[in-house]
Design a protein around this motif. Structure first.
Motif, short mmCIF file in Angstrom:
data_model
loop_
_atom_site.label_atom_id
_atom_site.label_comp_id
_atom_site.label_asym_id
_atom_site.label_seq_id
_atom_site.Cartn_x
_atom_site.Cartn_y
_atom_site.Cartn_z
N TYR A 1 4.55 -8.77 25.05
CA TYR A 1 5.89 -9.21 24.63
C TYR A 1 6.15 -8.79 23.19
CZ TYR A 1 9.80 -12.32 23.53
OH TYR A 1 11.01 -12.82 23.14
N ASN A 2 7.34 -8.17 22.96
CA ASN A 2 7.76 -7.75 21.62
C ASN A 2 8.85 -8.71 21.15
OD1 ASN A 2 8.43 -6.48 19.27
ND2 ASN A 2 9.11 -4.57 20.21
N GLY B 1 5.77 -0.88 17.27
CA GLY B 1 4.49 -0.24 17.51
C GLY B 1 3.54 -1.16 18.24
N ALA B 2 2.23 -0.80 18.23
CA ALA B 2 1.27 -1.57 19.00
C ALA B 2 -0.13 -1.36 18.45
CB ALA B 2 1.32 -1.17 20.48
N TYR B 3 -1.02 -2.28 18.82
CA TYR B 3 -2.46 -2.13 18.63
C TYR B 3 -3.06 -1.76 19.98
CZ TYR B 3 -1.70 -4.67 14.26
OH TYR B 3 -1.25 -5.06 13.03
N THR C 1 0.58 6.47 27.33
CA THR C 1 2.04 6.43 27.29
C THR C 1 2.53 5.01 27.08
OG1 THR C 1 2.21 8.35 28.74
CG2 THR C 1 4.16 6.95 28.55
N LEU C 2 3.27 4.80 26.01
CA LEU C 2 3.82 3.49 25.67
C LEU C 2 5.27 3.45 26.15
CD1 LEU C 2 3.09 0.85 24.02
CD2 LEU C 2 4.37 1.89 22.15
N ARG D 1 -3.91 1.67 15.62
CA ARG D 1 -2.56 1.16 15.30
C ARG D 1 -1.58 2.31 15.39
NH1 ARG D 1 2.04 -1.09 14.28
NH2 ARG D 1 2.22 -2.77 12.75
N ILE D 2 -0.51 2.15 16.20
CA ILE D 2 0.52 3.17 16.32
C ILE D 2 1.86 2.57 15.93
CG2 ILE D 2 -0.73 4.42 18.12
CD1 ILE D 2 1.21 3.23 20.16
#
Length: 861
Positions: A500-501, A557-559, A516-517, A570-571
């Protein structure tokens, strides 16, 4: 061959030469590509490729890949890949003297970012162009007093030399002559002068990341050397904070462990620091320093210009090593800058040439192959990722359950959730139980029995206090208060990670063994997608280069946890890697439904990632630099229904986590009544913050019996642990008499007293000689004269406004406070924008008076 090595090998020789660089002017590709900064050797300066004729360049705060430059033809360029490709985004009306992006941060919404172009003062016109989208588009800013000829001045207009912004993006400050400091609260569209800095000649400005109302200036007052000044009321008043006699050349303000700010100042005798707002100072490394910057994510990493050479320190500036290589031997670095990226990147200028220093590690310890000579074969790919080791913050044991095959984990701001349910177990008895643990104390909490068949993975939704559970067939919302279940949308299946963002109230998705995000709306619609570099073919071993778990970071972004069970990536929102870290190898669950839980609350201001270990059963928190994973908040306003105009009312705000209602303590909440600020108290253990409201200080000119509704706005700015939010209410002010408006209570200035200096036992700095300080003294008002100053005073006298005394550099001057009321009315539409003309006249009068008193005799001690 990996993507990183492919582009490095293909770089033309002209980009890598030390001679003037031929830069490709083709537009950057729409899809995210490799960033030149990540291919540069860590720990050494590299020349930044810039367009021909570039006279100014800076990097976007938070992303060293994004650069903005201006050339001698007034063209403004932008690069999204560290300087490899450039494109023109606009043409300025006049010459650009500086590109200012450092410490301006992102907007309050968390998107975009500010860039300020400082324009030359000739001819008259806008002094600044401002971008709020990271340098993609620019618009002129309204800058009264800077964009018009200065009476009696040698050149038209003013000059902007530095800029800084608050961490929440609510305010932007610019150090400018001749006005000292100007401020914008409308996103950079309008900058108005601050009377508290009218007599200061500022060369640097910074805003504390711990307190948006704490502003620091490197500035000189008339007749005194440059010093460090501080304002604790958002720029209304300033007072000297540096030690007496210390000539300050530069300063930087960063967060310190445990909260608060750390101030570093470069002086002629060495580097000094203060961790208590300038009350006491500690001498660090000796020797004259002319510039200093610290990494935002790792404040212990400091770069300073000492003895004309750039040197680095890994202990916060207490010791420095040999000069950092890569700069010409004759170079005396100027304009040292540092963004908030991770890995960190510093910029410095030598004889008009811009150099970049990357610190930290990305991939290998040296960050890549560096320059590749023409015709040389590309270097082989690294055998595996080697990331920066993460610091372990805490580890809690879990009860042993031999039947558990799950790695699921979630965090709600205080409680860690985990389960033994897993598709491999089917519907075994006892597998529909959620286990809970207090993240702060490690105490095991009572279990929750659910009606869920099993759980693959889950993610916490702080807006609704629910776990969004992937049950293989669907993503199901499980309400933690009621136990109710509701399908959100059909799921992709097992081994797919949903996270969840909170910033966008949507989801990020990534399949295991994929890179792929994907962004997914709450309706299940897939919007955009990108692929991060970790999915590149450079990973020959599938056990290393594929995804095991993913956690949204809150900023797009995401971990990402890799399948080697020891590497965390980290992206950013464009899938560019901004950090690679390592931790001890943990044992993976047999169900391979690994999860991550991001926690910026338990160890605030530090952020952590919780990882579940199968053998022995435990959960461990690792510190992640510059972590951002906020929880949604809610502000509720409480106040009496009415108050007499001569009375007093207590106005309060309650700050809670939106979904759970758990109070948020220790955060500042700004309280405004009728558009006037009545205080910025901190919340107590119950999340409550209160201030007193005296209507007579703000209202007047009302006759007879009346009842006026005054709007109440409570605003929490937010931080890396909690999203900002606003609350609204109202209070009726009643009365039955003619009331004369009383002047508002002035901001309390910080006492101008010499701070104490605490010297360490090692590497002492010689005690500086005291410099006479200008003491406060009220001077009689001079009679108007038929000159430029007299005309300005006559114009100000024609405006019937109340005035109050404002302390500026130890001299009491008349400053018009009605400007703030006009700005508030303009925001609500109750006053025309043309009222700003009157404000300019008022500030011109105050400035002219202060300038006239510079020649008047003053008492010195």
């Amino acid at each position: 061959m990996s993507r990183r090595w492919r582009w490095a090998a293909a770089l033309p020789a002209a980009l890598l030469a030390v001679a003037p660089v031929a830069v490709s002017m083709r537009p950057a590709a729409a899809a995210p590509g490799p960033c030149l900064v990540y291919g540069e050797q860590s720990g050494a300066w590299s020349r930044v490729p810039v367009p021909a004729g570039a006279v100014a360049v800076d990097q976007f705060d938070g992303d060293p890949c994004v650069l903005v430059a201006a050339d001698s033809a007034h063209r403004v360029w932008r690069s999204a890949d560290g300087g490899r490709d450039w494109r023109v985004v606009t043409t300025a009306p006049r010459a650009v003297t500086r590109v200012l992006a450092e410490r301006l941060g992102r907007n309050a919404s968390g998107t975009g970012g500010r860039v300020v172009l400082a324009l030359t003062g000739q001819p008259a016109g806008p002094a600044m162009l401002v971008s709020t989208d990271g340098g993609t588009t620019f618009a002129p800013a309204s800058t009264p007093g800077l964009d018009a000829p200065v009476a009696g001045g040698p050149v038209p207009g003013g000059e902007v030399v530095a800029a800084a912004g608050s961490a929440d993006g609510a305010a932007t400050y610019a150090a400018a002559t001749p006005l000292g400091l100007v401020k914008s609260t409308d996103g950079g569209r309008t900058f108005l002068p601050l009377p508290g800095a009218a007599s200061l000649r500022a060369t640097g400005v910074a805003v504390s990341p711990a307190d948006p109302d704490e502003v620091w200036l490197v500035a000189a007052a008339p007749g005194t050397p440059a010093a460090l000044w501080v304002s604790r009321d958002a720029g209304l008043t300033f007072a000297i904070a540096s030690p007496v006699g210390a000539s300050v050349a530069d300063a930087d303000v960063t967060l310190k462990a445990g909260g608060g700010a750390r101030v570093l100042a470069a002086t002629g005798t060495g580097l000094i620091e203060s961790t208590d707002g300038g009350t006491t100072w500690t001498a660090l490394a000796g020797g004259g320093t002319s510039g200093v910057r610290a990494e935002r994510s790792r404040p212990a990493e400091v770069v300073a210009v000492a003895g004309g050479r750039a040197r680095s320190s890994s202990d916060g500036g207490r010791t420095f090593g040999a000069p950092v290589p890569g700069l010409p031997a004759s170079c005396a670095p100027q304009r040292l800058r540092a963004g908030a990226s991770d890995p960190g990147a510093f910029l410095a200028e030598c004889a008009g040439v811009t150099y970049r220093l990357r610190v930290g590690s990305l991939g290998r310890d040296d960050g890549g192959p560096g320059p590749v000579p023409t015709g040389s074969p590309p270097p082989p790919p690294p055998p595996a990722y080697v990331g920066t080791p993460l610091k372990q913050l805490r580890s809690w044991p879990l009860p042993v359950n031999p039947d558990s095959s799950s790695g699921s984990i979630g965090f709600d701001g205080r409680v860690l959730y985990y389960t033994d349910m897993n598709p491999l177990q089917g519907r075994k008895p006892g597998t529909n139980v959620l286990h809970r643990l207090d993240a702060l104390t490690g105490r095991i909490l009572p279990d929750i029995t659910t009606g869920l068949p099993f759980v693959d993975t889950f993610t916490y939704d702080s807006r609704r206090h629910q776990l969004d559970v992937n049950t293989d067939d669907a993503l199901v919302a499980y309400d933690l208060r009621t136990g109710a279940q509701q399908t959100i949308f059909e799921a992709t299946g097992a081994y797919y990670r949903y996270s969840y963002n909170v910033s966008t109230d949507s989801f990020l998705g990534m399949a295991e063994y994929s890179g792929t995000l994907t962004r997914i709306s709450r309706a299940g619609r897939r919007t955009t997608a990108c692929t991060y570099e970790g999915a590149d073919a450079r990973f020959q071993d599938d056990a290393v280069g594929v995804t095991s778990a993913m956690q949204a970071a809150g900023d797009g972004g995401a971990y990402i946890q890799l399948e080697d069970d020891q590497t965390l990536v980290r992206i950013d929102g464009a899938c560019r890697e901004t950090g690679v870290y390592s931790h001890r190898v943990y044992s993976e669950s047999t169900g391979e439904n690994d999860g991550l839980a991001c926690d910026a609350v338990t160890f605030y201001p530090l952020a952590a990632i919780w990882i579940r270990d199968a053998q022995p059963p435990s959960v461990t928190a690792y510190q992640v630099p510059y972590g951002y994973c906020p929880l949604a908040t809610k502000v509720a306003v409480t106040a009496p229904r009415s108050v007499d105009i001569d009375g007093m009312a207590t106005v309060c705000a309650g700050l809670t986590i939106m979904g759970s209602g758990r109070p948020v303590a220790g955060r500042q909440v700004r309280l405004d009544v009728g558009g006037a600020n009545v205080g910025s108290p901190s919340t107590d253990a119950d999340g409550r913050a209160c201030a007193r409201y005296h209507p007579a200080q703000f209202l007047g000119g009302v006759a007879g019996a009346f009842s006026l509704d005054q709007p109440i706005v409570a605003r929490f700015r937010g931080d890396n642990a909690f999203l900002g939010s606003d609350g609204r209410g109202s209070i009726a002010v009643t009365g039955a008499a003619v009331v004369a408006k009383r002047p508002p209570v002035a901001g309390v200035p910080v006492p101008v007293e010499p701070p104490t200096v605490r010297l360490p036992d090692v590497r002492p700095i010689a005690e500086p000689q005291p410099v006479p300080q200008v003491q406060p003294q009220v001077q009689p008002q001079p009679n108007p004269q038929p000159n430029a100053q007299g005309q300005a005073q006559a114009q100000a006298a024609a405006v019937p406004q109340k005035q109050e005394q404002v302390q500026v550099a130890g001299v009491q001057v008349q400053a018009e406070r009605a400007e703030h009321a006009i700005v508030r009315r303009r925001r609500t539409g109750s006053a025309p924008f043309g009222a700003g003309v009157a404000v300019v006249a008022m500030f011109s009068a105050a400035y002219a008076t202060a300038m006239a008193r510079r020649t008047a005799p003053v008492r010195r001690h």
